[in-house]
Scaffold this motif. Sequence first.
Motif, PDB file in Angstrom:
ATOM      1  N   MET A   1       0.858  -1.145   0.247  1.00 48.82           N
ATOM      2  CA  MET A   1      -0.086  -0.009   0.064  1.00 48.82           C
ATOM      3  C   MET A   1       0.778   1.183   0.185  1.00 48.82           C
ATOM      4  SD  MET A   1      -3.286   0.956   2.446  1.00 48.82           S
ATOM      5  CE  MET A   1      -2.656  -0.033   3.648  1.00 48.82           C
ATOM      6  N   ALA A   2       0.441   2.068  -0.961  1.00 45.32           N
ATOM      7  CA  ALA A   2       1.253   3.232  -1.043  1.00 45.32           C
ATOM      8  C   ALA A   2       0.969   4.334   0.303  1.00 45.32           C
ATOM      9  CB  ALA A   2       0.832   4.245  -2.224  1.00 45.32           C
ATOM     10  N   GLN A   3       2.385   5.064   0.726  1.00 45.79           N
ATOM     11  CA  GLN A   3       2.255   5.934   1.724  1.00 45.79           C
ATOM     12  C   GLN A   3       1.093   7.034   1.291  1.00 45.79           C
ATOM     13  OE1 GLN A   3       3.995   5.966   4.858  1.00 45.79           O
ATOM     14  NE2 GLN A   3       4.373   3.951   4.183  1.00 45.79           N
ATOM     15  N   HIS A   4       0.594   7.547   2.319  1.00 48.60           N
ATOM     16  CA  HIS A   4      -0.369   8.658   2.318  1.00 48.60           C
ATOM     17  C   HIS A   4      -0.015  10.057   2.505  1.00 48.60           C
ATOM     18  CE1 HIS A   4      -1.108   7.547   6.291  1.00 48.60           C
ATOM     19  NE2 HIS A   4      -2.305   7.004   6.168  1.00 48.60           N
ATOM     20  N   ASN A   5       1.496  10.165   2.484  1.00 46.65           N
ATOM     21  CA  ASN A   5       2.058  11.583   2.867  1.00 46.65           C
ATOM     22  C   ASN A   5       1.558  12.732   1.992  1.00 46.65           C
ATOM     23  OD1 ASN A   5       3.503  10.102   4.678  1.00 46.65           O
ATOM     24  ND2 ASN A   5       5.365   9.741   3.267  1.00 46.65           N
ATOM     25  N   THR A   6       1.007  12.250   0.953  1.00 48.26           N
ATOM     26  CA  THR A   6       0.504  13.570   0.185  1.00 48.26           C
ATOM     27  C   THR A   6      -0.979  14.152   0.657  1.00 48.26           C
ATOM     28  OG1 THR A   6      -0.657  12.075  -1.428  1.00 48.26           O
ATOM     29  CG2 THR A   6       1.716  12.804  -1.896  1.00 48.26           C
ATOM     30  N   LEU A   7      -1.598  13.020   1.562  1.00 48.35           N
ATOM     31  CA  LEU A   7      -2.946  13.644   1.797  1.00 48.35           C
ATOM     32  C   LEU A   7      -2.895  14.414   3.084  1.00 48.35           C
ATOM     33  CD1 LEU A   7      -4.792  10.077   2.177  1.00 48.35           C
ATOM     34  CD2 LEU A   7      -5.032  11.835   0.274  1.00 48.35           C
ATOM     35  N   ARG A   8      -3.976  15.424   2.993  1.00 45.15           N
ATOM     36  CA  ARG A   8      -3.993  16.389   3.907  1.00 45.15           C
ATOM     37  C   ARG A   8      -4.019  15.440   5.478  1.00 45.15           C
ATOM     38  NH1 ARG A   8      -9.319  19.089   2.791  1.00 45.15           N
ATOM     39  NH2 ARG A   8     -10.205  17.694   4.527  1.00 45.15           N
ATOM     40  N   PRO A   9      -3.595  16.233   6.598  1.00 39.02           N
ATOM     41  CA  PRO A   9      -3.464  15.360   7.685  1.00 39.02           C
ATOM     42  C   PRO A   9      -4.713  14.664   8.296  1.00 39.02           C
ATOM     43  CG  PRO A   9      -2.220  17.463   8.048  1.00 39.02           C
ATOM     44  CD  PRO A   9      -2.846  17.428   6.480  1.00 39.02           C
ATOM     45  N   ALA A  40      -7.097   3.753  -5.265  1.00 36.21           N
ATOM     46  CA  ALA A  40      -5.716   3.285  -5.578  1.00 36.21           C
ATOM     47  C   ALA A  40      -5.122   2.456  -4.581  1.00 36.21           C
ATOM     48  CB  ALA A  40      -4.992   4.366  -5.835  1.00 36.21           C
ATOM     49  N   ASN A  41      -5.395   2.590  -3.206  1.00 35.81           N
ATOM     50  CA  ASN A  41      -4.742   1.743  -2.287  1.00 35.81           C
ATOM     51  C   ASN A  41      -5.374   0.915  -1.351  1.00 35.81           C
ATOM     52  OD1 ASN A  41      -1.868   3.361  -2.389  1.00 35.81           O
ATOM     53  ND2 ASN A  41      -3.272   4.872  -2.506  1.00 35.81           N
ATOM     54  N   LYS A  42      -6.657   1.088  -1.403  1.00 36.74           N
ATOM     55  CA  LYS A  42      -7.500   0.178  -0.489  1.00 36.74           C
ATOM     56  C   LYS A  42      -8.633  -0.435  -1.048  1.00 36.74           C
ATOM     57  CE  LYS A  42      -6.484   1.733   4.158  1.00 36.74           C
ATOM     58  NZ  LYS A  42      -7.157   1.966   5.537  1.00 36.74           N
ATOM     59  N   ALA A  43      -8.567  -0.127  -2.726  1.00 35.72           N
ATOM     60  CA  ALA A  43      -9.699  -0.921  -3.264  1.00 35.72           C
ATOM     61  C   ALA A  43     -11.078  -0.702  -2.934  1.00 35.72           C
ATOM     62  CB  ALA A  43      -9.497  -2.425  -3.648  1.00 35.72           C
ATOM     63  N   VAL A  44     -11.308   0.583  -2.546  1.00 35.68           N
ATOM     64  CA  VAL A  44     -12.726   0.905  -2.311  1.00 35.68           C
ATOM     65  C   VAL A  44     -13.495   1.150  -3.264  1.00 35.68           C
ATOM     66  CG1 VAL A  44     -11.928   2.094  -0.137  1.00 35.68           C
ATOM     67  CG2 VAL A  44     -12.566   3.294  -1.796  1.00 35.68           C
ATOM     68  N   ARG A  45     -14.751   0.899  -3.030  1.00 34.48           N
ATOM     69  CA  ARG A  45     -15.633   1.532  -4.080  1.00 34.48           C
ATOM     70  C   ARG A  45     -16.465   2.574  -3.784  1.00 34.48           C
ATOM     71  NH1 ARG A  45     -19.260  -3.308  -3.617  1.00 34.48           N
ATOM     72  NH2 ARG A  45     -17.818  -3.525  -1.875  1.00 34.48           N
ATOM     73  N   GLY A  46     -16.102   3.797  -4.310  1.00 33.76           N
ATOM     74  CA  GLY A  46     -16.310   5.141  -3.745  1.00 33.76           C
ATOM     75  C   GLY A  46     -17.211   6.020  -4.806  1.00 33.76           C
ATOM     76  N   ILE A  47     -18.191   6.980  -4.080  1.00 30.45           N
ATOM     77  CA  ILE A  47     -18.651   7.832  -4.735  1.00 30.45           C
ATOM     78  C   ILE A  47     -18.362   9.207  -4.052  1.00 30.45           C
ATOM     79  CG2 ILE A  47     -20.996   8.661  -5.548  1.00 30.45           C
ATOM     80  CD1 ILE A  47     -21.951   5.911  -5.645  1.00 30.45           C
ATOM     81  N   GLY A  48     -18.247  10.309  -4.669  1.00 29.74           N
ATOM     82  CA  GLY A  48     -17.998  11.643  -4.188  1.00 29.74           C
ATOM     83  C   GLY A  48     -19.279  12.540  -4.456  1.00 29.74           C
ATOM     84  N   VAL A  49     -19.634  13.435  -3.703  1.00 30.19           N
ATOM     85  CA  VAL A  49     -20.762  14.127  -3.820  1.00 30.19           C
ATOM     86  C   VAL A  49     -20.351  15.950  -3.451  1.00 30.19           C
ATOM     87  CG1 VAL A  49     -22.963  15.225  -3.069  1.00 30.19           C
ATOM     88  CG2 VAL A  49     -22.560  12.482  -2.903  1.00 30.19           C
ATOM     89  N   ASP A  50     -20.406  16.631  -4.357  1.00 28.01           N
ATOM     90  CA  ASP A  50     -20.181  17.978  -4.189  1.00 28.01           C
ATOM     91  C   ASP A  50     -21.079  18.939  -5.113  1.00 28.01           C
ATOM     92  OD1 ASP A  50     -16.913  18.961  -2.987  1.00 28.01           O
ATOM     93  OD2 ASP A  50     -18.233  20.521  -3.984  1.00 28.01           O
ATOM     94  N   VAL A  51     -21.134  20.012  -4.614  1.00 29.36           N
ATOM     95  CA  VAL A  51     -21.980  21.202  -5.473  1.00 29.36           C
ATOM     96  C   VAL A  51     -21.036  22.037  -6.303  1.00 29.36           C
ATOM     97  CG1 VAL A  51     -21.687  22.972  -3.684  1.00 29.36           C
ATOM     98  CG2 VAL A  51     -23.977  22.674  -4.883  1.00 29.36           C
ATOM     99  N   ASP A  52     -19.823  22.080  -6.127  1.00 22.83           N
ATOM    100  CA  ASP A  52     -19.009  23.048  -6.866  1.00 22.83           C
ATOM    101  C   ASP A  52     -18.512  22.288  -8.238  1.00 22.83           C
ATOM    102  OD1 ASP A  52     -17.094  25.375  -7.165  1.00 22.83           O
ATOM    103  OD2 ASP A  52     -15.720  23.633  -7.237  1.00 22.83           O
ATOM    104  N   VAL A  53     -18.927  22.949  -9.216  1.00 30.50           N
ATOM    105  CA  VAL A  53     -18.579  22.524 -10.579  1.00 30.50           C
ATOM    106  C   VAL A  53     -17.031  22.077 -10.768  1.00 30.50           C
ATOM    107  CG1 VAL A  53     -18.589  23.095 -13.239  1.00 30.50           C
ATOM    108  CG2 VAL A  53     -20.559  23.609 -11.606  1.00 30.50           C
ATOM    109  N   MET A  54     -16.102  23.187 -10.420  1.00 23.77           N
ATOM    110  CA  MET A  54     -14.860  22.748 -10.909  1.00 23.77           C
ATOM    111  C   MET A  54     -14.230  21.505  -9.619  1.00 23.77           C
ATOM    112  SD  MET A  54     -13.909  24.858 -12.697  1.00 23.77           S
ATOM    113  CE  MET A  54     -12.273  24.417 -12.930  1.00 23.77           C
ATOM    114  N   SER A  55     -15.122  21.322  -8.796  1.00 25.35           N
ATOM    115  CA  SER A  55     -14.853  20.133  -7.980  1.00 25.35           C
ATOM    116  C   SER A  55     -15.076  18.959  -8.776  1.00 25.35           C
ATOM    117  CB  SER A  55     -15.189  19.817  -6.408  1.00 25.35           C
ATOM    118  OG  SER A  55     -14.728  21.142  -5.635  1.00 25.35           O
TER     119      SER A  55
END
Length: 198
Positions: A1-9, A40-55
């Motif tokens: 599994m890759a390190q998650h150092n790039t993620l926000r704390p 990429a690292n935990k093989a989750v099946r995910g869905i995101g929700v956001d209101v912002d078009v750029m996101s």
Amino acid sequence: MAQHNTLRPDLKHIADQIKPGSRVLDLGCADGELLAWLQANKAVRGIGVDVDVMSIVSCVEKGLNVIQADMESGLQNFEDGSFDYVVLSLTIQAMHNIELILQEMLRVGKVGLVTFPNFGFWENRWQILIGRMPVSETIPYEWYNTPNIHFCTVKDFDKLLGKMGMKVDKQVVLHQGETVDFLPNLFGSLALVQFSQA
């Protein structure tokens, strides 16, 4: 599994709580940083929700499943028990109906994971004492341009969950990415709470 150092704390700590292969709903997913790492690292099946078009565009560019929606009206697009985890990171303090979103999180998921700035942090208390509204790393806006409409402490959030028939399964309080164990409501600037139905 890759390190998650790039993620926000706070996202690193959320990622640590999520089991491989889980179904994850990321509310207010922004650019999809957490979901992309989890897929990429935990093989989750995910869905995101956001209101912002750029996101939404950023998530699509990463190959993520994402829906543009306003969470303030609930999560009607999702069936009961559709997810193992529902994540709401650094968003709850900007929402109008917090009780509704917490209820919806546990309707569609087994476990909720929320992060929020801890208004009880000593630097915030000090700024109020000297007559100013707090501005800090976790509350970076001035009083007149903040998207935040609700401020709470770690203890306030715990009390709300209890009032709603929910329980804290795990709580991590952080400051500058490091875990705070001693007087966390005073010395921690950011809280992560994992919760479920009592």
